[in-house]
Scaffold this motif. Structure first.
Motif, PDB file in Angstrom:
ATOM      1  N   ALA A  77       0.835  -1.210   0.000  1.00 38.26           N
ATOM      2  CA  ALA A  77       0.000   0.000   0.000  1.00 38.26           C
ATOM      3  C   ALA A  77       0.864   1.252   0.000  1.00 38.26           C
ATOM      4  N   GLY A 132      -6.305   6.192   0.267  1.00 39.49           N
ATOM      5  CA  GLY A 132      -7.190   5.311   1.016  1.00 39.49           C
ATOM      6  C   GLY A 132      -6.507   4.011   1.402  1.00 39.49           C
ATOM      7  N   ALA A 133      -5.766   3.410   0.459  1.00 37.60           N
ATOM      8  CA  ALA A 133      -5.093   2.136   0.745  1.00 37.60           C
ATOM      9  C   ALA A 133      -4.060   2.310   1.851  1.00 37.60           C
ATOM     10  N   GLY A 136      -5.828   2.885   5.130  1.00 39.36           N
ATOM     11  CA  GLY A 136      -6.401   1.658   5.693  1.00 39.36           C
ATOM     12  C   GLY A 136      -5.345   0.806   6.366  1.00 39.36           C
ATOM     13  N   VAL A 137      -4.175   0.658   5.725  1.00 38.77           N
ATOM     14  CA  VAL A 137      -3.099  -0.149   6.316  1.00 38.77           C
ATOM     15  C   VAL A 137      -2.536   0.545   7.552  1.00 38.77           C
ATOM     16  N   ILE A 140      -4.677   0.022  10.590  1.00 37.31           N
ATOM     17  CA  ILE A 140      -4.458  -1.274  11.238  1.00 37.31           C
ATOM     18  C   ILE A 140      -3.169  -1.229  12.048  1.00 37.31           C
ATOM     19  N   GLY A 149      -6.337 -11.033  15.064  1.00 39.42           N
ATOM     20  CA  GLY A 149      -5.029 -11.193  15.683  1.00 39.42           C
ATOM     21  C   GLY A 149      -3.919 -10.370  15.066  1.00 39.42           C
ATOM     22  N   TRP A 150      -4.285  -9.272  14.389  1.00 41.16           N
ATOM     23  CA  TRP A 150      -3.241  -8.380  13.877  1.00 41.16           C
ATOM     24  C   TRP A 150      -2.924  -7.370  14.977  1.00 41.16           C
ATOM     25  N   MET A 151      -1.704  -7.450  15.539  1.00 42.47           N
ATOM     26  CA  MET A 151      -1.365  -6.538  16.632  1.00 42.47           C
ATOM     27  C   MET A 151      -0.924  -5.189  16.071  1.00 42.47           C
ATOM     28  N   VAL A 153       1.453  -2.038  15.594  1.00 41.25           N
ATOM     29  CA  VAL A 153       2.912  -1.965  15.543  1.00 41.25           C
ATOM     30  C   VAL A 153       3.416  -0.533  15.607  1.00 41.25           C
TER      31      VAL A 153
ATOM     32  N   ALA B 133      -8.943   1.822   0.399  1.00 40.80           N
ATOM     33  CA  ALA B 133      -8.792   1.400   1.794  1.00 40.80           C
ATOM     34  C   ALA B 133      -9.202  -0.059   1.960  1.00 40.80           C
ATOM     35  N   GLY B 136      -6.634  -2.290   0.321  1.00 36.45           N
ATOM     36  CA  GLY B 136      -5.410  -2.412   1.108  1.00 36.45           C
ATOM     37  C   GLY B 136      -5.558  -3.394   2.245  1.00 36.45           C
ATOM     38  N   VAL B 137      -6.704  -3.311   2.966  1.00 30.75           N
ATOM     39  CA  VAL B 137      -6.945  -4.223   4.085  1.00 30.75           C
ATOM     40  C   VAL B 137      -7.157  -5.653   3.568  1.00 30.75           C
ATOM     41  N   TYR B 139      -5.954  -6.949   0.914  1.00 31.82           N
ATOM     42  CA  TYR B 139      -4.688  -7.509   0.437  1.00 31.82           C
ATOM     43  C   TYR B 139      -3.886  -8.093   1.600  1.00 31.82           C
ATOM     44  N   ILE B 140      -3.912  -7.389   2.756  1.00 32.09           N
ATOM     45  CA  ILE B 140      -3.228  -7.933   3.942  1.00 32.09           C
ATOM     46  C   ILE B 140      -3.908  -9.236   4.367  1.00 32.09           C
ATOM     47  N   GLY B 141      -5.270  -9.246   4.289  1.00 30.65           N
ATOM     48  CA  GLY B 141      -5.988 -10.474   4.649  1.00 30.65           C
ATOM     49  C   GLY B 141      -5.646 -11.623   3.715  1.00 30.65           C
ATOM     50  N   ASP B 145       1.265 -10.118   6.236  1.00 31.85           N
ATOM     51  CA  ASP B 145       2.445  -9.256   6.219  1.00 31.85           C
ATOM     52  C   ASP B 145       3.430  -9.865   7.206  1.00 31.85           C
ATOM     53  N   GLN B 147       6.476  -9.220   7.874  1.00 32.90           N
ATOM     54  CA  GLN B 147       7.393  -8.313   8.563  1.00 32.90           C
ATOM     55  C   GLN B 147       6.874  -7.918   9.942  1.00 32.90           C
ATOM     56  N   VAL B 148       5.558  -7.707  10.044  1.00 28.14           N
ATOM     57  CA  VAL B 148       5.011  -7.261  11.327  1.00 28.14           C
ATOM     58  C   VAL B 148       4.153  -8.345  11.974  1.00 28.14           C
ATOM     59  N   GLY B 149       4.164  -9.551  11.411  1.00 20.17           N
ATOM     60  CA  GLY B 149       3.485 -10.672  12.042  1.00 20.17           C
ATOM     61  C   GLY B 149       1.983 -10.710  11.854  1.00 20.17           C
ATOM     62  N   TRP B 150       1.485 -10.025  10.794  1.00 21.77           N
ATOM     63  CA  TRP B 150       0.054 -10.118  10.511  1.00 21.77           C
ATOM     64  C   TRP B 150      -0.159 -11.335   9.616  1.00 21.77           C
ATOM     65  N   MET B 151      -0.826 -12.365  10.150  1.00 13.18           N
ATOM     66  CA  MET B 151      -1.020 -13.581   9.358  1.00 13.18           C
ATOM     67  C   MET B 151      -2.198 -13.409   8.410  1.00 13.18           C
ATOM     68  N   VAL B 153      -5.677 -14.324   6.704  1.00 16.32           N
ATOM     69  CA  VAL B 153      -6.882 -14.923   7.274  1.00 16.32           C
ATOM     70  C   VAL B 153      -7.874 -15.357   6.199  1.00 16.32           C
TER      71      VAL B 153
END
Lengths: 195, 195
Positions: A77, A132-133, A136-137, A140, A149-151, A153, B133, B136-137, B139-141, B145, B147-151, B153
């Protein structure tokens, strides 16, 4: 132009003298807005590119030290935002110079305007979606998402967080400038239609 | 209209008969595009709202069963997309009806057009940023990611993933329709300026 040439008649429609000054005023506002777009795109790219932060994490009971780096190119993003801002900035340089040139020579204004508004609308869509992208990231990263479970950072990377947030805010400003540019083009076009 | 009333003269400028048909053609294209915008916004909202999926996760050695639910309102980005699509759909209904009305009575076309293009540009910015937005979210799902430990889903929630992806694709189509609507307005305005 045409109104000034007809000097033979008595009182040659004083209301016709207004359009050139209105066009001049629109051209001036357009140059200022395009320069603002260029400045905001440049600042946003620089702020985002210089957001690299390296953090040494140490967990007290253990002698282990982990070095972690946060950089904009770890997230697609943010790469998209840098690409969109670069294209916008490059386009803004060219269009600022051309609209400044057409401010000095008003004959070129209509031609340049009618071509720029197409690119303005396209870039508005690209820059708004990139903002927007990234937003949005970044949201999070700031708040996390406990459901999946996305903590979060951004509490670890203070400098990175500030840079990303500032860059997104400036991109939003750039998108608003693009909206104003499109509306200015439409308004100045509608002014030229005879009643 | 004005050209057809002057039937007394011999061959009353046949080139003057074109502008009304061009305007009519623009009005027809605008009605079709606005209806497409309404349809895409409605479909995208329905697909996103019905994306709820409940999954029973069981880990074989243990008798424990975990029920997990994925829904669009767990992520602010998807809520933003639903809000933006709802506003766009509501606006598209009104503007479709008004532009269809002005297609039947061409006198109202200029007035409606000049007001709609402002809202078109604003909604383009809102819808494009909401699509970005959510994309972007999502795509992470989809990819996670590391690098930051987002698995990731979306491998767990198949139906939710398909619905979100389809909704984002339809929103992107809606954004493109909005770009075309703005360009159509600009083009039809520039056609009315005397050479």
């Amino acid at each position: 132009m045409a109104a000034t040439e007809t000097t033979g008649k008595v009182a040659p429609e004083p209301i016709k003298a207004e359009p050139p000054s209105v066009t001049k005023y629109f051209a001036l506002v357009e140059v200022v807005l395009r320069f603002l777009l260029f400045a905001s795109a440049l600042v946003a790219v620089l702020v985002l590119v210089t957001s690299k932060q390296t953090k040494r994490l140490q967990f007290p009971p253990f002698p282990l030290v982990i070095t972690m780096t946060a950089k904009f190119n770890q997230s697609p993003a943010f790469i998209y935002l840098v690409a969109a801002l670069s294209v916008t900035g490059f386009y803004a340089v060219i269009s600022t110079l051309l609209s400044f040139y057409s401010l000095l020579k008003p004959g070129y204004f209509t031609k340049a305007l009618s071509h720029f508004v197409v690119l303005d609308v396209l870039l508005l869509g690209i820059l708004a979606s990139a903002t927007g992208a990234a937003g949005g990231v970044a949201y999070i990263g700031l708040k996390g998402d406990s459901q999946v479970g996305w903590m979060k950072v951004f509490n670890i990377y203070g400098k990175f967080c500030r840079h990303v947030g500032a860059s997104i805010a400036i991109s939003l400003f750039g998108s608003i400038v693009l909206v104003l540019l499109v509306l200015l083009s439409v308004y100045s076009l509608s002014k030229k239609i005879p009643k």
